[in-house]
Design a protein around this motif. Structure first.
Motif, PDB file in Angstrom:
ATOM      1  N   UNK A  75      -0.349   0.674 -19.656  1.00 34.79           N
ATOM      2  CA  UNK A  75      -1.925   0.124 -20.540  1.00 34.79           C
ATOM      3  C   UNK A  75      -1.117  -0.208 -21.424  1.00 34.79           C
ATOM      4  N   UNK A  76       0.111  -0.726 -21.817  1.00 33.76           N
ATOM      5  CA  UNK A  76       0.049  -2.186 -22.357  1.00 33.76           C
ATOM      6  C   UNK A  76       0.726  -2.988 -21.826  1.00 33.76           C
TER       7      UNK A  76
ATOM      8  N   UNK B 217     -16.020  -5.119   4.965  1.00 34.61           N
ATOM      9  CA  UNK B 217     -14.555  -5.606   4.742  1.00 34.61           C
ATOM     10  C   UNK B 217     -14.259  -6.304   3.330  1.00 34.61           C
ATOM     11  N   UNK B 218     -14.859  -7.341   3.299  1.00 28.81           N
ATOM     12  CA  UNK B 218     -14.611  -7.923   2.247  1.00 28.81           C
ATOM     13  C   UNK B 218     -15.232  -6.924   0.352  1.00 28.81           C
ATOM     14  N   UNK B 219     -16.407  -5.983   0.580  1.00 35.32           N
ATOM     15  CA  UNK B 219     -16.992  -5.490  -0.140  1.00 35.32           C
ATOM     16  C   UNK B 219     -15.997  -4.352   0.110  1.00 35.32           C
ATOM     17  N   UNK B 220     -15.004  -4.068   0.738  1.00 33.79           N
ATOM     18  CA  UNK B 220     -14.427  -2.876   0.651  1.00 33.79           C
ATOM     19  C   UNK B 220     -12.666  -3.936  -0.099  1.00 33.79           C
ATOM     20  N   UNK B 221     -12.438  -4.573  -0.057  1.00 35.45           N
ATOM     21  CA  UNK B 221     -11.220  -5.156  -0.864  1.00 35.45           C
ATOM     22  C   UNK B 221     -11.810  -5.381  -2.379  1.00 35.45           C
ATOM     23  N   UNK B 222     -12.535  -6.071  -2.915  1.00 31.64           N
ATOM     24  CA  UNK B 222     -13.318  -6.031  -3.995  1.00 31.64           C
ATOM     25  C   UNK B 222     -13.614  -4.631  -4.894  1.00 31.64           C
ATOM     26  N   UNK B 223     -14.499  -3.701  -4.026  1.00 32.95           N
ATOM     27  CA  UNK B 223     -14.106  -2.019  -4.909  1.00 32.95           C
ATOM     28  C   UNK B 223     -12.209  -1.829  -4.905  1.00 32.95           C
ATOM     29  N   UNK B 224     -11.828  -2.049  -4.076  1.00 36.34           N
ATOM     30  CA  UNK B 224     -10.214  -1.374  -4.006  1.00 36.34           C
ATOM     31  C   UNK B 224      -9.254  -2.437  -4.965  1.00 36.34           C
ATOM     32  N   UNK B 225      -9.358  -3.648  -5.505  1.00 38.26           N
ATOM     33  CA  UNK B 225      -9.670  -4.050  -6.683  1.00 38.26           C
ATOM     34  C   UNK B 225      -9.286  -4.058  -7.990  1.00 38.26           C
ATOM     35  N   UNK B 226     -10.845  -3.064  -8.025  1.00 35.49           N
ATOM     36  CA  UNK B 226     -11.271  -3.019  -9.683  1.00 35.49           C
ATOM     37  C   UNK B 226     -10.877  -0.982  -9.484  1.00 35.49           C
ATOM     38  N   UNK B 227     -10.045  -0.350  -8.079  1.00 34.30           N
ATOM     39  CA  UNK B 227      -9.440   0.513  -8.529  1.00 34.30           C
ATOM     40  C   UNK B 227      -7.778   0.047  -8.472  1.00 34.30           C
ATOM     41  N   UNK B 228      -7.792  -0.666  -8.620  1.00 40.02           N
ATOM     42  CA  UNK B 228      -5.910  -1.227  -8.291  1.00 40.02           C
ATOM     43  C   UNK B 228      -6.577  -1.703 -10.390  1.00 40.02           C
ATOM     44  N   UNK B 229      -7.227  -2.362 -10.435  1.00 41.38           N
ATOM     45  CA  UNK B 229      -6.775  -2.439 -12.402  1.00 41.38           C
ATOM     46  C   UNK B 229      -7.071  -1.475 -12.351  1.00 41.38           C
ATOM     47  N   UNK B 230      -8.299  -0.366 -12.832  1.00 41.35           N
ATOM     48  CA  UNK B 230      -8.343   1.090 -13.394  1.00 41.35           C
ATOM     49  C   UNK B 230      -6.647   1.626 -13.266  1.00 41.35           C
ATOM     50  N   UNK B 231      -5.827   1.498 -12.170  1.00 46.58           N
ATOM     51  CA  UNK B 231      -4.674   1.980 -12.058  1.00 46.58           C
ATOM     52  C   UNK B 231      -4.223   1.653 -12.567  1.00 46.58           C
ATOM     53  N   UNK B 232      -4.043   0.265 -12.830  1.00 47.95           N
ATOM     54  CA  UNK B 232      -2.841   0.040 -13.655  1.00 47.95           C
ATOM     55  C   UNK B 232      -2.945   0.066 -15.497  1.00 47.95           C
TER      56      UNK B 232
ATOM     57  N   UNK C  14       0.707  -0.925  -0.443  1.00 44.14           N
ATOM     58  CA  UNK C  14       0.060  -0.522  -0.118  1.00 44.14           C
ATOM     59  C   UNK C  14       0.709   1.148   0.364  1.00 44.14           C
ATOM     60  N   UNK C  15       2.306   0.794   0.824  1.00 46.96           N
ATOM     61  CA  UNK C  15       3.006   2.495   0.890  1.00 46.96           C
ATOM     62  C   UNK C  15       3.051   2.931  -0.456  1.00 46.96           C
ATOM     63  N   UNK C  16       4.038   2.084  -1.518  1.00 45.89           N
ATOM     64  CA  UNK C  16       4.775   2.029  -2.196  1.00 45.89           C
ATOM     65  C   UNK C  16       3.542   1.802  -3.691  1.00 45.89           C
ATOM     66  N   UNK C  17       2.296   1.920  -3.751  1.00 44.21           N
ATOM     67  CA  UNK C  17       0.941   1.875  -4.152  1.00 44.21           C
ATOM     68  C   UNK C  17       0.940   2.974  -4.646  1.00 44.21           C
ATOM     69  N   UNK C  18       0.129   3.638  -3.018  1.00 42.30           N
ATOM     70  CA  UNK C  18       0.010   5.298  -2.950  1.00 42.30           C
ATOM     71  C   UNK C  18       1.095   6.512  -3.153  1.00 42.30           C
ATOM     72  N   UNK C  19       2.294   6.147  -2.927  1.00 41.85           N
ATOM     73  CA  UNK C  19       4.022   7.011  -3.377  1.00 41.85           C
ATOM     74  C   UNK C  19       3.991   7.190  -4.823  1.00 41.85           C
ATOM     75  N   UNK C  20       4.297   6.074  -4.851  1.00 46.93           N
ATOM     76  CA  UNK C  20       4.847   5.845  -6.227  1.00 46.93           C
ATOM     77  C   UNK C  20       4.096   4.430  -7.568  1.00 46.93           C
ATOM     78  N   UNK C  21       3.088   5.076  -7.728  1.00 47.20           N
ATOM     79  CA  UNK C  21       1.761   4.498  -8.338  1.00 47.20           C
ATOM     80  C   UNK C  21       2.742   3.904 -10.367  1.00 47.20           C
ATOM     81  N   UNK C  22       3.787   4.258 -10.379  1.00 41.35           N
ATOM     82  CA  UNK C  22       4.241   4.021 -11.380  1.00 41.35           C
ATOM     83  C   UNK C  22       5.765   3.488 -11.060  1.00 41.35           C
ATOM     84  N   UNK C  23       5.730   3.097 -10.259  1.00 41.33           N
ATOM     85  CA  UNK C  23       7.379   2.471 -10.275  1.00 41.33           C
ATOM     86  C   UNK C  23       7.479   1.424 -10.875  1.00 41.33           C
ATOM     87  N   UNK C  24       6.497   0.559 -10.737  1.00 44.80           N
ATOM     88  CA  UNK C  24       6.947  -0.880 -11.165  1.00 44.80           C
ATOM     89  C   UNK C  24       5.788  -1.178 -11.420  1.00 44.80           C
TER      90      UNK C  24
END
Length: 460
Positions: free
Chosen positions: A103-104, A83-98, A51-61
Protein backbone atom coordinates in the motif's frame (compact mmCIF):
# COMPACT_ATOMS: atom_id res chain seq x y z
CA UNK A 1 1.74 0.26 -17.68
CA UNK A 2 3.79 2.19 -20.25
CA UNK A 3 3.05 5.52 -18.63
CA UNK A 4 4.26 4.44 -15.21
CA UNK A 5 7.64 5.81 -14.10
CA UNK A 6 9.66 3.74 -11.66
CA UNK A 7 12.90 5.39 -10.58
CA UNK A 8 14.25 2.73 -8.30
CA UNK A 9 13.29 -0.48 -10.07
CA UNK A 10 16.81 -1.87 -9.99
CA UNK A 11 17.07 -1.36 -6.25
CA UNK A 12 13.76 -3.08 -5.72
CA UNK A 13 15.01 -6.16 -7.52
CA UNK A 14 18.01 -6.99 -5.37
CA UNK A 15 17.41 -10.72 -5.28
CA UNK A 16 19.85 -11.15 -2.41
CA UNK A 17 17.65 -9.21 0.02
CA UNK A 18 13.95 -9.86 -0.14
CA UNK A 19 13.13 -8.72 3.37
CA UNK A 20 12.18 -12.17 4.58
CA UNK A 21 13.94 -14.06 7.34
CA UNK A 22 13.15 -17.35 5.63
CA UNK A 23 12.88 -17.20 1.88
CA UNK A 24 11.06 -19.70 -0.29
CA UNK A 25 13.60 -21.19 -2.70
CA UNK A 26 11.04 -21.82 -5.44
CA UNK A 27 9.78 -18.25 -5.24
CA UNK A 28 13.33 -16.94 -5.27
CA UNK A 29 14.12 -19.03 -8.35
CA UNK A 30 11.04 -17.86 -10.26
CA UNK A 31 11.59 -14.24 -9.26
CA UNK A 32 15.17 -14.46 -10.52
CA UNK A 33 14.03 -16.02 -13.82
CA UNK A 34 11.34 -13.37 -14.22
CA UNK A 35 13.87 -10.64 -13.48
CA UNK A 36 16.35 -11.92 -16.08
CA UNK A 37 13.68 -12.28 -18.77
CA UNK A 38 12.16 -8.85 -18.16
CA UNK A 39 15.56 -7.16 -18.22
CA UNK A 40 16.09 -8.78 -21.62
CA UNK A 41 12.57 -7.66 -22.66
CA UNK A 42 11.54 -11.30 -23.13
CA UNK A 43 8.13 -10.73 -21.64
CA UNK A 44 6.49 -13.88 -22.99
CA UNK A 45 9.21 -16.03 -21.39
CA UNK A 46 8.86 -14.02 -18.16
CA UNK A 47 5.12 -14.70 -17.93
CA UNK A 48 5.26 -18.26 -16.55
CA UNK A 49 7.80 -17.72 -13.72
CA UNK A 50 6.08 -14.43 -12.88
CA UNK A 51 2.69 -16.15 -12.51
CA UNK A 52 4.24 -18.82 -10.30
CA UNK A 53 5.85 -16.42 -7.85
CA UNK A 54 2.85 -14.10 -7.96
CA UNK A 55 0.41 -16.88 -7.03
CA UNK A 56 2.58 -18.63 -4.45
CA UNK A 57 4.31 -15.67 -2.78
CA UNK A 58 2.30 -12.46 -3.46
CA UNK A 59 4.20 -10.54 -0.76
CA UNK A 60 7.64 -11.86 -1.69
CA UNK A 61 8.91 -8.76 -3.50
CA UNK A 62 7.45 -5.57 -4.95
CA UNK A 63 9.05 -6.53 -8.28
CA UNK A 64 6.15 -8.95 -8.74
CA UNK A 65 3.99 -5.87 -9.32
CA UNK A 66 6.49 -3.48 -10.88
CA UNK A 67 7.58 -6.01 -13.49
CA UNK A 68 4.13 -7.54 -13.65
CA UNK A 69 2.90 -4.28 -15.14
CA UNK A 70 5.48 -4.51 -17.90
CA UNK A 71 4.60 -8.13 -18.64
CA UNK A 72 0.87 -7.44 -18.84
CA UNK A 73 1.43 -4.30 -20.92
CA UNK A 74 3.19 -6.53 -23.45
CA UNK A 75 0.47 -9.18 -23.32
CA UNK A 76 -2.31 -6.63 -23.84
CA UNK A 77 -0.50 -5.02 -26.77
CA UNK A 78 0.05 -8.36 -28.47
CA UNK A 79 -3.34 -9.99 -28.05
CA UNK A 80 -6.88 -9.52 -29.32
CA UNK A 81 -10.46 -10.47 -28.56
CA UNK A 82 -11.26 -12.43 -25.43
CA UNK A 83 -7.59 -13.02 -24.68
CA UNK A 84 -6.92 -9.28 -24.65
CA UNK A 85 -9.90 -8.67 -22.36
CA UNK A 86 -8.65 -11.36 -19.98
CA UNK A 87 -5.24 -9.71 -19.74
CA UNK A 88 -6.87 -6.32 -19.10
CA UNK A 89 -8.98 -7.82 -16.33
CA UNK A 90 -5.88 -9.45 -14.86
CA UNK A 91 -4.07 -6.10 -14.93
CA UNK A 92 -6.83 -4.65 -12.73
CA UNK A 93 -6.54 -7.64 -10.42
CA UNK A 94 -2.76 -7.10 -10.21
CA UNK A 95 -3.22 -3.44 -9.28
CA UNK A 96 -5.70 -4.29 -6.53
CA UNK A 97 -3.29 -6.87 -5.13
CA UNK A 98 -0.45 -4.35 -5.25
CA UNK A 99 -2.55 -1.97 -3.15
CA UNK A 100 -3.23 -4.72 -0.61
CA UNK A 101 0.34 -6.05 -0.37
CA UNK A 102 2.34 -2.82 -0.93
CA UNK A 103 0.00 0.00 0.00
CA UNK A 104 2.85 2.44 0.71
CA UNK A 105 4.02 2.06 -2.90
CA UNK A 106 0.59 1.65 -4.52
CA UNK A 107 -1.92 4.04 -2.96
CA UNK A 108 -5.61 3.70 -3.73
CA UNK A 109 -5.56 6.92 -5.73
CA UNK A 110 -2.64 5.78 -7.83
CA UNK A 111 -4.41 2.48 -8.50
CA UNK A 112 -7.57 4.29 -9.63
CA UNK A 113 -5.49 6.57 -11.87
CA UNK A 114 -3.83 3.58 -13.53
CA UNK A 115 -7.17 1.83 -14.00
CA UNK A 116 -8.58 4.93 -15.69
CA UNK A 117 -5.58 5.04 -18.02
CA UNK A 118 -5.98 1.33 -18.75
CA UNK A 119 -9.60 1.92 -19.74
CA UNK A 120 -8.64 4.82 -22.00
CA UNK A 121 -5.81 2.93 -23.70
CA UNK A 122 -8.18 0.03 -24.40
CA UNK A 123 -11.41 1.98 -24.84
CA UNK A 124 -12.32 0.35 -28.14
CA UNK A 125 -11.56 -3.20 -26.99
CA UNK A 126 -13.59 -2.66 -23.81
CA UNK A 127 -16.46 -0.99 -25.68
CA UNK A 128 -16.47 2.03 -23.37
CA UNK A 129 -18.05 5.41 -24.14
CA UNK A 130 -16.34 8.78 -23.78
CA UNK A 131 -18.60 9.45 -20.78
CA UNK A 132 -17.38 6.30 -19.04
CA UNK A 133 -13.75 7.29 -19.64
CA UNK A 134 -14.44 10.80 -18.36
CA UNK A 135 -16.15 9.45 -15.24
CA UNK A 136 -13.18 7.21 -14.46
CA UNK A 137 -10.80 10.17 -14.46
CA UNK A 138 -13.37 12.38 -12.73
CA UNK A 139 -13.47 9.85 -9.90
CA UNK A 140 -9.70 10.14 -9.46
CA UNK A 141 -9.76 13.94 -9.58
CA UNK A 142 -12.60 14.29 -7.07
CA UNK A 143 -11.52 11.60 -4.61
CA UNK A 144 -7.74 11.22 -5.02
CA UNK A 145 -6.59 14.55 -6.39
CA UNK A 146 -3.12 14.44 -4.79
CA UNK A 147 -2.45 11.15 -6.59
CA UNK A 148 -3.60 12.44 -9.99
CA UNK A 149 -0.12 13.14 -11.39
CA UNK A 150 -0.23 11.48 -14.81
CA UNK A 151 0.34 14.06 -17.54
CA UNK A 152 -1.42 11.82 -20.02
CA UNK A 153 -4.30 11.26 -17.62
CA UNK A 154 -4.84 14.97 -17.07
CA UNK A 155 -4.80 15.58 -20.81
CA UNK A 156 -7.35 12.84 -21.47
CA UNK A 157 -9.53 14.10 -18.61
CA UNK A 158 -9.78 17.52 -20.25
CA UNK A 159 -10.04 16.42 -23.88
CA UNK A 160 -12.89 14.06 -23.05
CA UNK A 161 -14.69 17.04 -21.49
CA UNK A 162 -14.38 18.95 -24.76
CA UNK A 163 -15.46 15.92 -26.78
CA UNK A 164 -18.54 15.51 -24.60
CA UNK A 165 -19.39 19.20 -25.01
CA UNK A 166 -19.17 18.80 -28.78
CA UNK A 167 -21.44 15.77 -28.46
CA UNK A 168 -23.88 18.04 -26.55
CA UNK A 169 -23.46 16.09 -23.30
CA UNK A 170 -21.95 19.02 -21.36
CA UNK A 171 -22.51 22.78 -21.21
CA UNK A 172 -19.63 25.06 -22.23
CA UNK A 173 -19.17 26.16 -18.60
CA UNK A 174 -18.15 22.58 -17.82
CA UNK A 175 -15.36 22.86 -20.40
CA UNK A 176 -14.00 26.08 -18.88
CA UNK A 177 -14.26 24.70 -15.35
CA UNK A 178 -12.40 21.54 -16.28
CA UNK A 179 -9.77 23.55 -18.19
CA UNK A 180 -9.11 25.54 -15.02
CA UNK A 181 -9.13 22.41 -12.85
CA UNK A 182 -6.51 20.68 -14.99
CA UNK A 183 -4.33 23.77 -15.34
CA UNK A 184 -4.44 24.36 -11.58
CA UNK A 185 -3.39 20.76 -11.01
CA UNK A 186 -0.53 21.05 -13.50
CA UNK A 187 0.59 24.27 -11.84
CA UNK A 188 0.55 22.68 -8.38
CA UNK A 189 2.50 19.66 -9.64
CA UNK A 190 5.04 21.89 -11.38
CA UNK A 191 5.51 23.85 -8.17
CA UNK A 192 6.36 20.61 -6.35
CA UNK A 193 8.71 19.38 -9.07
CA UNK A 194 10.43 22.76 -9.39
CA UNK A 195 11.07 23.05 -5.64
CA UNK A 196 12.52 19.53 -5.52
CA UNK A 197 14.63 20.15 -8.62
CA UNK A 198 15.91 23.49 -7.32
CA UNK A 199 17.20 21.81 -4.15
CA UNK A 200 19.29 19.46 -6.28
CA UNK A 201 20.52 22.30 -8.49
CA UNK A 202 21.49 24.31 -5.41
CA UNK A 203 23.46 21.34 -4.14
CA UNK A 204 25.31 21.02 -7.44
CA UNK A 205 25.93 24.77 -7.63
CA UNK A 206 27.46 24.64 -4.15
CA UNK A 207 30.00 22.14 -5.50
CA UNK A 208 28.56 18.96 -4.01
CA UNK A 209 28.12 16.08 -6.43
CA UNK A 210 24.70 14.45 -6.56
CA UNK A 211 24.35 10.84 -5.55
CA UNK A 212 23.32 8.35 -8.21
CA UNK A 213 19.81 8.33 -6.81
CA UNK A 214 19.64 12.14 -6.75
CA UNK A 215 20.81 12.21 -10.35
CA UNK A 216 17.89 9.96 -11.30
CA UNK A 217 15.46 12.22 -9.49
CA UNK A 218 16.92 15.30 -11.15
CA UNK A 219 16.26 13.74 -14.54
CA UNK A 220 12.79 12.63 -13.45
CA UNK A 221 11.74 16.10 -12.24
CA UNK A 222 13.02 17.66 -15.45
CA UNK A 223 11.09 15.17 -17.56
CA UNK A 224 7.88 15.77 -15.61
CA UNK A 225 8.22 19.53 -15.95
CA UNK A 226 8.85 19.20 -19.68
CA UNK A 227 5.85 16.90 -20.13
CA UNK A 228 3.58 19.20 -18.16
CA UNK A 229 4.74 22.24 -20.14
CA UNK A 230 3.89 20.47 -23.38
CA UNK A 231 0.48 19.42 -22.12
CA UNK A 232 -0.37 22.97 -21.06
CA UNK A 233 0.13 24.11 -24.64
CA UNK A 234 -1.89 21.16 -25.91
CA UNK A 235 -4.81 22.08 -23.67
CA UNK A 236 -4.93 25.56 -25.19
CA UNK A 237 -4.82 24.09 -28.68
CA UNK A 238 -7.60 21.60 -27.90
CA UNK A 239 -9.96 24.14 -26.42
CA UNK A 240 -9.39 26.19 -29.56
CA UNK A 241 -11.98 28.78 -30.44
CA UNK A 242 -14.28 27.81 -27.59
CA UNK A 243 -12.34 30.04 -25.19
CA UNK A 244 -12.73 33.32 -27.04
CA UNK A 245 -14.17 36.65 -25.96
CA UNK A 246 -17.41 36.01 -27.84
CA UNK A 247 -18.10 32.99 -25.62
CA UNK A 248 -16.48 34.16 -22.38
CA UNK A 249 -18.08 37.60 -22.01
CA UNK A 250 -21.77 36.60 -22.20
CA UNK A 251 -21.08 33.54 -20.02
CA UNK A 252 -19.43 35.57 -17.25
CA UNK A 253 -22.02 38.34 -17.54
CA UNK A 254 -24.77 35.80 -16.99
CA UNK A 255 -23.16 34.34 -13.86
CA UNK A 256 -21.53 37.48 -12.42
CA UNK A 257 -24.31 38.53 -10.01
CA UNK A 258 -24.47 35.16 -8.29
CA UNK A 259 -20.66 34.91 -8.09
CA UNK A 260 -19.51 38.46 -7.35
CA UNK A 261 -18.46 37.43 -3.83
CA UNK A 262 -17.03 34.08 -4.89
CA UNK A 263 -13.25 34.55 -4.90
CA UNK A 264 -12.50 31.24 -6.65
CA UNK A 265 -14.99 31.91 -9.45
CA UNK A 266 -13.78 35.50 -9.87
CA UNK A 267 -10.14 34.40 -10.01
CA UNK A 268 -10.85 32.01 -12.86
CA UNK A 269 -13.03 34.51 -14.72
CA UNK A 270 -10.49 37.33 -14.44
CA UNK A 271 -7.58 35.06 -15.39
CA UNK A 272 -9.42 33.71 -18.43
CA UNK A 273 -10.45 37.19 -19.58
CA UNK A 274 -6.87 38.41 -19.14
CA UNK A 275 -5.21 35.46 -20.87
CA UNK A 276 -7.64 35.58 -23.80
CA UNK A 277 -7.13 39.36 -24.15
CA UNK A 278 -10.74 40.27 -23.37
CA UNK A 279 -9.60 43.16 -21.16
CA UNK A 280 -11.16 45.91 -23.32
CA UNK A 281 -14.66 44.90 -22.28
CA UNK A 282 -16.12 46.80 -19.29
CA UNK A 283 -16.93 43.42 -17.71
CA UNK A 284 -13.23 42.83 -17.13
CA UNK A 285 -13.02 45.94 -14.90
CA UNK A 286 -16.11 44.83 -12.96
CA UNK A 287 -14.65 41.37 -12.45
CA UNK A 288 -11.29 42.71 -11.29
CA UNK A 289 -12.85 45.10 -8.77
CA UNK A 290 -15.10 42.37 -7.41
CA UNK A 291 -12.19 39.93 -7.18
CA UNK A 292 -10.04 42.42 -5.26
CA UNK A 293 -12.88 43.13 -2.87
CA UNK A 294 -13.88 39.49 -2.34
CA UNK A 295 -10.43 38.00 -1.91
CA UNK A 296 -7.57 40.58 -1.93
CA UNK A 297 -4.25 38.95 -2.68
CA UNK A 298 -1.10 39.27 -4.76
CA UNK A 299 -3.14 38.12 -7.75
CA UNK A 300 -5.85 40.72 -7.32
CA UNK A 301 -3.32 43.55 -6.98
CA UNK A 302 -1.73 42.43 -10.23
CA UNK A 303 -5.02 42.50 -12.11
CA UNK A 304 -5.92 45.88 -10.60
CA UNK A 305 -2.64 47.18 -12.03
CA UNK A 306 -3.73 46.06 -15.52
CA UNK A 307 -6.95 48.05 -15.19
CA UNK A 308 -5.15 51.15 -13.96
CA UNK A 309 -2.68 50.93 -16.81
CA UNK A 310 -5.51 50.80 -19.35
CA UNK A 311 -6.91 53.95 -17.72
CA UNK A 312 -3.57 55.68 -18.22
CA UNK A 313 -2.71 55.73 -14.50
CA UNK A 314 0.80 54.39 -15.01
CA UNK A 315 2.35 55.44 -11.70
CA UNK A 316 -0.53 53.98 -9.71
CA UNK A 317 -0.46 50.84 -11.81
CA UNK A 318 3.24 50.37 -11.09
CA UNK A 319 2.61 50.78 -7.35
CA UNK A 320 -0.01 48.03 -7.46
CA UNK A 321 2.33 45.88 -9.52
CA UNK A 322 5.09 46.21 -6.93
CA UNK A 323 2.62 45.60 -4.11
CA UNK A 324 1.46 42.45 -5.87
CA UNK A 325 5.01 41.20 -6.27
CA UNK A 326 5.99 42.00 -2.68
CA UNK A 327 2.92 40.23 -1.28
CA UNK A 328 3.86 36.92 -2.84
CA UNK A 329 6.05 34.79 -0.57
CA UNK A 330 6.17 31.34 -2.17
CA UNK A 331 9.37 31.30 -4.30
CA UNK A 332 7.90 29.41 -7.26
CA UNK A 333 4.73 31.49 -7.35
CA UNK A 334 6.82 34.63 -6.91
CA UNK A 335 9.02 33.55 -9.83
CA UNK A 336 5.90 33.03 -11.94
CA UNK A 337 4.69 36.49 -10.99
CA UNK A 338 8.11 37.98 -11.76
CA UNK A 339 7.90 36.48 -15.26
CA UNK A 340 4.39 37.79 -15.74
CA UNK A 341 5.48 41.25 -14.61
CA UNK A 342 8.53 41.10 -16.86
CA UNK A 343 6.34 40.11 -19.79
CA UNK A 344 4.18 43.19 -19.21
CA UNK A 345 7.21 45.48 -19.23
CA UNK A 346 8.58 43.69 -22.30
CA UNK A 347 5.32 44.20 -24.21
CA UNK A 348 5.48 47.92 -23.40
CA UNK A 349 9.09 48.15 -24.57
CA UNK A 350 10.47 48.77 -21.07
CA UNK A 351 13.29 46.29 -21.59
CA UNK A 352 15.46 47.36 -18.65
CA UNK A 353 12.63 46.84 -16.15
CA UNK A 354 11.66 43.59 -17.87
CA UNK A 355 15.20 42.24 -17.52
CA UNK A 356 15.23 43.11 -13.82
CA UNK A 357 12.15 40.98 -13.21
CA UNK A 358 13.34 38.17 -15.48
CA UNK A 359 16.54 37.98 -13.44
CA UNK A 360 14.47 37.88 -10.26
CA UNK A 361 12.57 34.93 -11.71
CA UNK A 362 15.88 33.17 -12.40
CA UNK A 363 17.01 33.65 -8.80
CA UNK A 364 13.73 32.37 -7.40
CA UNK A 365 13.40 29.39 -9.74
CA UNK A 366 16.81 28.51 -11.18
CA UNK A 367 15.55 25.38 -12.93
CA UNK A 368 13.43 27.48 -15.31
CA UNK A 369 15.59 28.82 -18.12
CA UNK A 370 12.90 30.62 -20.13
CA UNK A 371 13.81 34.10 -18.75
CA UNK A 372 17.21 33.77 -20.44
CA UNK A 373 15.45 33.30 -23.79
CA UNK A 374 13.20 36.30 -23.19
CA UNK A 375 16.19 38.47 -22.25
CA UNK A 376 18.03 37.28 -25.38
CA UNK A 377 15.02 38.26 -27.48
CA UNK A 378 15.10 41.79 -26.08
CA UNK A 379 18.83 42.05 -26.78
CA UNK A 380 18.31 40.97 -30.38
CA UNK A 381 15.46 43.45 -30.89
CA UNK A 382 17.65 46.25 -29.54
CA UNK A 383 20.65 45.53 -31.76
CA UNK A 384 19.99 48.39 -34.15
CA UNK A 385 19.84 50.88 -31.27
CA UNK A 386 22.95 49.76 -29.40
CA UNK A 387 26.23 50.59 -31.09
CA UNK A 388 27.98 53.46 -32.84
CA UNK A 389 28.52 51.67 -36.15
CA UNK A 390 27.06 48.81 -38.16
CA UNK A 391 29.62 46.27 -36.94
CA UNK A 392 29.08 47.06 -33.26
CA UNK A 393 25.31 47.00 -33.67
CA UNK A 394 25.40 43.54 -35.18
CA UNK A 395 27.83 42.42 -32.45
CA UNK A 396 24.86 42.62 -30.08
CA UNK A 397 23.66 39.38 -31.66
CA UNK A 398 26.68 37.57 -30.16
CA UNK A 399 25.62 38.89 -26.79
CA UNK A 400 22.05 37.71 -27.42
CA UNK A 401 23.34 34.28 -28.45
CA UNK A 402 25.35 33.98 -25.21
CA UNK A 403 22.23 34.75 -23.18
CA UNK A 404 20.14 32.26 -25.15
CA UNK A 405 22.64 29.45 -24.55
CA UNK A 406 22.36 30.00 -20.79
CA UNK A 407 18.77 28.77 -21.02
CA UNK A 408 19.93 25.33 -22.13
CA UNK A 409 22.68 25.25 -19.51
CA UNK A 410 20.31 25.68 -16.55
CA UNK A 411 17.25 23.97 -18.03
CA UNK A 412 17.75 20.66 -19.90
CA UNK A 413 14.24 21.00 -21.36
CA UNK A 414 15.44 24.00 -23.38
CA UNK A 415 18.72 22.66 -24.77
CA UNK A 416 17.40 22.23 -28.31
CA UNK A 417 15.49 25.51 -28.37
CA UNK A 418 18.38 27.42 -26.81
CA UNK A 419 20.87 26.03 -29.34
CA UNK A 420 18.62 26.88 -32.32
CA UNK A 421 17.90 30.37 -31.00
CA UNK A 422 21.58 31.07 -30.36
CA UNK A 423 22.52 29.81 -33.83
CA UNK A 424 19.90 32.09 -35.36
CA UNK A 425 21.31 35.14 -33.56
CA UNK A 426 24.88 34.19 -34.50
CA UNK A 427 23.73 34.10 -38.11
CA UNK A 428 22.91 37.82 -37.83
CA UNK A 429 26.27 38.72 -36.25
CA UNK A 430 29.27 39.91 -38.32
CA UNK A 431 30.75 37.30 -40.64
CA UNK A 432 34.35 36.08 -40.55
CA UNK A 433 35.07 38.22 -43.61
CA UNK A 434 33.71 41.32 -41.84
CA UNK A 435 35.70 40.53 -38.68
CA UNK A 436 38.84 40.29 -40.81
CA UNK A 437 38.18 43.45 -42.83
CA UNK A 438 37.45 45.45 -39.66
CA UNK A 439 40.46 43.93 -37.86
CA UNK A 440 38.25 43.08 -34.86
CA UNK A 441 39.19 39.47 -34.09
CA UNK A 442 39.57 38.90 -30.34
CA UNK A 443 38.70 42.50 -29.43
CA UNK A 444 36.10 43.45 -26.82
CA UNK A 445 33.13 45.64 -27.71
CA UNK A 446 31.31 47.60 -25.02
CA UNK A 447 27.64 47.44 -25.96
CA UNK A 448 26.21 50.35 -24.01
CA UNK A 449 22.56 51.52 -24.25
CA UNK A 450 20.17 49.78 -21.82
CA UNK A 451 21.95 46.47 -22.31
CA UNK A 452 25.34 47.43 -20.91
CA UNK A 453 27.98 44.71 -20.73
CA UNK A 454 30.48 43.75 -23.39
CA UNK A 455 31.11 41.01 -25.91
CA UNK A 456 34.36 39.55 -27.20
CA UNK A 457 34.63 39.19 -30.97
CA UNK A 458 35.43 35.59 -31.97
CA UNK A 459 38.96 34.75 -33.11
CA UNK A 460 39.36 33.81 -36.75
Amino acid sequence: MKTRITLLIAALLMVTNFGFAQQDEECMLNLTLMNDYVKSKKYDEAYEPWMKVRNKCPKFNIAIYKYGEKILDHKIDNSAGEEKLAFIEDYNTLLDAANVNYESKYSKGEIEEQKALLKYENQKALGLTDMQIFESFDNVFKNYKSDFTSTKGLYVYFTKTVDLFKAEKFEIQKVFDKYDDVNDQLEDLNDQYSKSLNKLIEKETAGTALTKNEGKYKKYYGQKLEANDKISGSLDAYIGELANCENLIPLYKKDFEMNKSNGAWLKRAVSKMYNKECTDDPLYIELVKAYDQADPSADTKYFVSTVLRKEGKTAEADRYLKESYDMQTDPIKKARMAKKTANDFKRRGSYGSARTYYREALKLNPSDGTPHLYIATMYAKSANNCGDNAFNKRAVFWYAAQEARKAGQVDPRLKGTAAKTAASYEGNAPTKAEIFSENMAGKTINIGCWIGGSVKVPQL
